[in-house]
Design a protein around this motif. Structure first.
Motif, PDB file in Angstrom:
ATOM      1  N   ASN A 129      -7.565   3.495   2.189  1.00 26.10           N
ATOM      2  CA  ASN A 129      -7.062   3.343   3.563  1.00 26.10           C
ATOM      3  C   ASN A 129      -5.708   2.640   3.579  1.00 26.10           C
ATOM      4  O   ASN A 129      -4.800   3.025   4.327  1.00 26.10           O
TER       5      ASN A 129
ATOM      6  N   LYS B  68      -3.485   2.543   1.136  1.00 28.21           N
ATOM      7  CA  LYS B  68      -2.477   3.438   0.575  1.00 28.21           C
ATOM      8  C   LYS B  68      -2.085   4.512   1.587  1.00 28.21           C
ATOM      9  O   LYS B  68      -0.913   4.868   1.710  1.00 28.21           O
ATOM     10  N   GLU B  69      -3.056   5.012   2.337  1.00 23.31           N
ATOM     11  CA  GLU B  69      -2.765   6.031   3.338  1.00 23.31           C
ATOM     12  C   GLU B  69      -1.889   5.467   4.448  1.00 23.31           C
ATOM     13  O   GLU B  69      -0.957   6.136   4.913  1.00 23.31           O
TER      14      GLU B  69
END
Length: 228
Positions: A216, A218-219
């Motif tokens: 999450n 990284k996104e």
């Protein structure tokens, strides 16, 4: 979150957290860590002396601390190597995501997928697992039984970590665990086997929660970069 996505995160984190400290060192770094030997105690040749430039006729000599060493330049290319390799730069987003995790999740990721065996990481993981599991303990549990369960926490952490890194890993058998705890097999099956499964489940939940947090984060970072 599906299993394939979690496995993808495991592979990427293993690459991103790889320890590259044992790579080839530069000439200056190698000499600073392992300087040439001092030959003053048992000299094989005359002591080296350096003449200092002086304005008058007086000539000053200074003894050098170490014998001069001749070495060729180790750089084999015209342009110097970049400060960061390409695959290290490509995996920066994963390392930044790991740094944003809470302490216990950060320790788990670095221990399980970064192969970091620091005692601080081990302590943080065990404390988090026991804190999550002890809520399920019955009220009338004996102190002796509780003490033995605490000794199983680190073993459960190692068992789940080894299984995540190696699919062919064989889990501990009940008889082997009973021998380690010096109890009978029947006692293990009746008293400790359900707790052993619960401890491993707590470690597995820590693993999945940590991986989801990394994905999450990284996104979100990729989404912010696109907006900018």
């Amino acid at each position: 979150m599906n299993t394939q996505l979690l496995q993808y995160a495991r592979i990427e984190l293993t690459t991103a957290l790889m320890d590259l400290s044992g790579g080839t060192k530069g000439q200056l770094e190698a000499f600073s860590e392992h300087p040439p030997a001092d030959k003053n105690h048992y000299p094989r040749q005359h002591i080296h002396k350096v003449l200092l430039e002086t304005a008058g006729k007086n000539v000053r000599e200074v003894r050098s601390e170490r014998a001069p060493t001749y070495a060729l330049e180790t750089r084999s290319r015209r342009r110097p190597a970049p400060p960061m390799k390409e695959f290290e730069f490509a995996s920066c987003a994963w390392r930044r995501a790991v740094n944003t995790l809470p302490v216990h999740q950060n320790s788990w990721i670095r221990y399980c997928y970064g192969f970091d065996l620091k005692f601080e990481h081990q302590k943080n993981i065990c404390e988090a697992v026991w804190l999550a599991y002890q809520k399920n303990l019955p009220a009338g549990l004996l102190a002796k039984t509780k003490k033995r369960l605490i000794s199983l926490v680190w073993l459960a952490v190692q068992d789940v970590a080894a299984k995540n890194k190696n699919e062919s890993y064989k889990e501990y058998a009940g008889a082997a665990l009973a021998n380690l705890m010096e109890i009978s097999r029947s006692t293990w099956c009746e008293v400790y086997s359900p707790h052993w499964k619960g401890l491993k489940l707590a470690v597995s939940e820590l693993d999945s929660d940590s991986l989801i947090q990394v994905l999450n984060c990284k996104e979100r970072s990729v989404f912010e970069e696109v907006i900018e």
